[in-house]
Design a protein around this motif. Structure first.
Motif, PDB file in Angstrom:
ATOM      1  N   MET A   1       0.328  -1.168  -0.500  1.00  0.00           N
ATOM      2  CA  MET A   1      -0.508   0.362  -0.562  1.00  0.00           C
ATOM      3  C   MET A   1       1.065   0.869   0.065  1.00  0.00           C
ATOM      4  N   THR A   2       0.357   2.244  -0.915  1.00  0.00           N
ATOM      5  CA  THR A   2       1.454   3.152  -0.907  1.00  0.00           C
ATOM      6  C   THR A   2       1.176   4.119   0.678  1.00  0.00           C
ATOM      7  N   PRO A   3       2.309   4.479   1.249  1.00  0.00           N
ATOM      8  CA  PRO A   3       2.308   5.038   2.510  1.00  0.00           C
ATOM      9  C   PRO A   3       2.331   6.940   2.207  1.00  0.00           C
ATOM     10  N   LEU A   4       1.872   7.579   3.030  1.00  0.00           N
ATOM     11  CA  LEU A   4       1.529   8.947   3.282  1.00  0.00           C
ATOM     12  C   LEU A   4       1.678   9.754   4.221  1.00  0.00           C
ATOM     13  N   ILE A   5       2.144  11.200   3.786  1.00  0.00           N
ATOM     14  CA  ILE A   5       2.578  11.313   5.337  1.00  0.00           C
ATOM     15  C   ILE A   5       1.492  12.310   6.165  1.00  0.00           C
ATOM     16  N   LEU A   6       1.024  12.981   7.026  1.00  0.00           N
ATOM     17  CA  LEU A   6       0.257  13.793   7.300  1.00  0.00           C
ATOM     18  C   LEU A   6       1.003  14.636   7.899  1.00  0.00           C
ATOM     19  N   VAL A   7       0.539  15.467   7.902  1.00  0.00           N
ATOM     20  CA  VAL A   7       1.813  16.729   8.366  1.00  0.00           C
ATOM     21  C   VAL A   7       0.474  17.669   9.208  1.00  0.00           C
ATOM     22  N   LEU A   8       0.866  17.600  10.134  1.00  0.00           N
ATOM     23  CA  LEU A   8      -0.714  19.070  11.481  1.00  0.00           C
ATOM     24  C   LEU A   8       0.184  19.956  11.592  1.00  0.00           C
ATOM     25  N   ASN A   9      -0.494  21.179  11.471  1.00  0.00           N
ATOM     26  CA  ASN A   9       0.048  22.636  12.174  1.00  0.00           C
ATOM     27  C   ASN A   9      -0.893  22.766  12.916  1.00  0.00           C
ATOM     28  N   CYS A  10      -0.752  22.926  13.840  1.00  0.00           N
ATOM     29  CA  CYS A  10      -2.090  23.211  15.450  1.00  0.00           C
ATOM     30  C   CYS A  10      -1.688  24.599  16.083  1.00  0.00           C
ATOM     31  N   GLY A  11      -2.478  25.407  15.853  1.00  0.00           N
ATOM     32  CA  GLY A  11      -2.485  27.269  17.004  1.00  0.00           C
ATOM     33  C   GLY A  11      -3.357  27.279  17.634  1.00  0.00           C
ATOM     34  N   SER A  12      -4.016  28.077  17.814  1.00  0.00           N
ATOM     35  CA  SER A  12      -4.845  28.001  19.569  1.00  0.00           C
ATOM     36  C   SER A  12      -6.113  27.989  18.722  1.00  0.00           C
ATOM     37  N   SER A  13      -6.624  28.687  17.624  1.00  0.00           N
ATOM     38  CA  SER A  13      -7.577  28.243  16.744  1.00  0.00           C
ATOM     39  C   SER A  13      -8.024  27.975  15.373  1.00  0.00           C
ATOM     40  N   ARG A  83      -4.749   3.020   0.554  1.00  0.00           N
ATOM     41  CA  ARG A  83      -3.554   3.615   0.983  1.00  0.00           C
ATOM     42  C   ARG A  83      -3.568   3.307   2.660  1.00  0.00           C
ATOM     43  N   ARG A  84      -2.024   4.098   2.868  1.00  0.00           N
ATOM     44  CA  ARG A  84      -1.982   3.703   4.524  1.00  0.00           C
ATOM     45  C   ARG A  84      -1.189   5.033   4.866  1.00  0.00           C
ATOM     46  N   LEU A  85      -1.712   5.124   6.076  1.00  0.00           N
ATOM     47  CA  LEU A  85      -1.429   6.626   6.674  1.00  0.00           C
ATOM     48  C   LEU A  85      -0.001   5.994   7.424  1.00  0.00           C
ATOM     49  N   ALA A  86       0.950   6.380   6.945  1.00  0.00           N
ATOM     50  CA  ALA A  86       2.450   5.753   7.478  1.00  0.00           C
ATOM     51  C   ALA A  86       2.942   6.642   8.323  1.00  0.00           C
ATOM     52  N   VAL A  87       2.866   7.979   8.569  1.00  0.00           N
ATOM     53  CA  VAL A  87       3.135   8.513  10.371  1.00  0.00           C
ATOM     54  C   VAL A  87       2.365  10.460   9.863  1.00  0.00           C
ATOM     55  N   VAL A  88       2.267  10.694  11.222  1.00  0.00           N
ATOM     56  CA  VAL A  88       2.205  11.741  10.983  1.00  0.00           C
ATOM     57  C   VAL A  88       3.108  13.268  11.195  1.00  0.00           C
ATOM     58  N   ALA A  89       2.799  14.010  11.339  1.00  0.00           N
ATOM     59  CA  ALA A  89       4.522  14.885  11.739  1.00  0.00           C
ATOM     60  C   ALA A  89       4.214  16.075  11.763  1.00  0.00           C
ATOM     61  N   HIS A  90       4.240  16.305  13.369  1.00  0.00           N
ATOM     62  CA  HIS A  90       3.916  17.788  14.282  1.00  0.00           C
ATOM     63  C   HIS A  90       4.507  19.043  13.853  1.00  0.00           C
ATOM     64  N   ARG A  91       4.138  19.993  13.517  1.00  0.00           N
ATOM     65  CA  ARG A  91       5.152  21.539  14.089  1.00  0.00           C
ATOM     66  C   ARG A  91       4.960  21.669  15.372  1.00  0.00           C
ATOM     67  N   PHE A 126      -1.386  23.320  22.149  1.00  0.00           N
ATOM     68  CA  PHE A 126      -2.160  22.517  20.659  1.00  0.00           C
ATOM     69  C   PHE A 126      -1.724  21.631  19.887  1.00  0.00           C
ATOM     70  N   ALA A 127      -0.793  21.878  19.562  1.00  0.00           N
ATOM     71  CA  ALA A 127       0.049  20.249  18.528  1.00  0.00           C
ATOM     72  C   ALA A 127       0.013  19.544  20.135  1.00  0.00           C
ATOM     73  N   LEU A 128       0.782  19.543  21.311  1.00  0.00           N
ATOM     74  CA  LEU A 128       0.773  18.355  22.456  1.00  0.00           C
ATOM     75  C   LEU A 128      -0.786  17.957  21.987  1.00  0.00           C
ATOM     76  N   GLU A 129      -2.220  18.611  22.150  1.00  0.00           N
ATOM     77  CA  GLU A 129      -3.359  17.974  22.713  1.00  0.00           C
ATOM     78  C   GLU A 129      -3.362  16.992  21.568  1.00  0.00           C
ATOM     79  N   ALA A 130      -3.119  17.555  20.374  1.00  0.00           N
ATOM     80  CA  ALA A 130      -3.809  16.439  19.707  1.00  0.00           C
ATOM     81  C   ALA A 130      -2.597  15.425  19.066  1.00  0.00           C
TER      82      ALA A 130
END
Length: 399
Positions: A1-13, A83-91, A126-130
């Motif tokens: 399965m094709t691997p995908l990378i999810l990036v999350l950039n979490c702010g206060s709102s 496809r599969r979610l292989a990793v989540v990257a957080h700012r 907020f990043a830590l909550e995610a």
């Protein structure tokens, strides 16, 4: 399965997200899909994504942030299509004095990062909550923290140390610098566009709702305007930037503001918004410069102070570098506000900066005139791609 990378950039709102195809080599800079939820905690939050106009959504008022993240994850999983979610990257804004390189997250790392919340209260929680939600609900899914402070680890000690008693340095009170993912992308993009010139004495102006400058030599950070916290340096949308600490003592001792009230003033009621009384955005304030009376005067003064602080700090960083060969504007204001760039460059003529009005109006990659001693450019940033690239590297590839 094709691997995908999810990036999350979490702010206060808001939560920005981007999905990258990790199977492609090299990693594509344009995501397969991206978007954001904004207005979290407000009366009318909305959701926008690639190819779809933003639309109003309903979030659980008791836990709006969790609800927004759940919605994003639901939309992501609906798009996996085999496809599969292989990793989540957080700012993650702050790595403290311990974390500089992208790091795989476990419970111990999360506990360390939580201790840095006071250093970046607008972003870190907020990043830590995610991260915490995903650790609990999908423990098998790798997560990687990519730190905004990491790029500035190359600064010499003299740029990091604060003029406080020595034990403050030993406890981790120092100038860290921020916007590191943006500057890391600039180090890549500028080398590609400008070649050897980018390896010389360069200043990048990351001008958005938050704003900072970074002086680079050999594409590494040697000085920056943000320091111990994201309050330092340039005047910003709602933040003060550098401020005489005596003013804070006065507010607390004489005007009797509480610690919480002072924090709210510094982070949310100051900067362009505080001086202009109109908006935190230069493009809105400039429309009021011609107003009569106090509204027009405040608008003019807000923009003049905003530009003055940028020019003053560019001059200081040019002194640290021993000259300047490349000046680049990036982020929301830097990329899109030609009048801000024009006013800054006009006041930098003493450094040999000369602007081409037509190129500047067109937001061209190079906006300096042919005879300018300093190359001046405009370069879109791409923090999400840097986070995706770094997450893949931490895992040794995600194929």
């Amino acid at each position: 399965m094709t691997p995908l990378i999810l990036v999350l950039n979490c702010g206060s709102s808001s939560i920005k997200f981007a999905l990258f195809d990790a199977a492609a080599v090299p990693l594509p800079r344009k995501p397969l899909w991206n978007g954001k939820v904004q207005g979290i905690g407000g009366p009318t939050p909305d959701f926008g994504e690639t190819g779809v106009a933003p639309f109003t959504i309903s979030l659980d008022p008791a836990q709006p942030y969790r609800a927004a993240l759940t919605l994003i994850l639901q939309r992501v999983r609906a798009r996996l299509d085999g496809r599969r979610l292989a990793v989540v990257a957080h700012r993650v804004v702050h790595g403290g004095s311990r974390y500089f390189q992208p790091t795989r997250i476990d419970a111990g790392v999360l506990a360390d990062l939580t201790s840095y919340v006071p250093l970046a209260p607008l972003h870190q929680p907020f990043a830590l909550e995610a991260i915490e939600i995903l650790l609990r609900e999908s423990p098998e899914l790798p997560q990687v923290a990519c730190f905004d402070t990491g790029f500035h680890h190359t600064m010499p000690t003299v740029e990091q140390i604060l003029p406080l008693p020595w034990d403050a340095w030993q406890r981790g009170l120092r100038r860290y610098g921020f916007h590191g993912l943006s500057y890391a992308f600039m180090a890549t993009a500028l080398a590609e566009r400008h070649g050897e010139a980018a390896r010389g004495r360069s200043i990048v102006a990351h001008l958005g709702s938050g704003a900072s400058l970074c002086a680079m030599n050999k594409l590494e950070s040697v000085a920056t305007t943000m320091g111990f916290s994201a309050l330092d340096g340039l005047m910003m949308g709602t933040r003060t930037g550098a401020l005489d600490p005596g003013a804070l003592l006065y507010l607390m001792e004489i005007e009797k503001l509480s610690l919480e009230e002072v924090g709210h003033l510094l982070y949310h009621r100051s900067g362009l918004l505080g001086v202009s009384g109109v908006s935190s955005e230069p493009r809105v304030i400039v429309q009021h410069e011609a107003d009569d009376g106090e509204p027009g005067e405040r608008a003019r003064l807000a923009l003049a102070l905003y530009v003055r602080r940028i020019v003053r700090e560019i001059g200081a960083l040019a002194a640290v570098l021993g000259g300047l060969e490349l000046l680049v504007f990036t982020a929301g204001v830097g990329e899109h506000n030609a009048f801000v760039r024009e006013r800054v460059c006009r006041d930098l003529a003493f450094l040999g900066v000369a602007l081409d009005e037509g190129r500047n109006a067109a937001h061209a990659p190079i906006i300096s005139a042919d005879g300018s001693r300093v190359i001046v450019g405009v370069e879109p940033t791409n923090e999400e791609w840097i986070a995706a690239r770094d997450a893949a590297a931490v895992l040794g590839g995600v194929g």
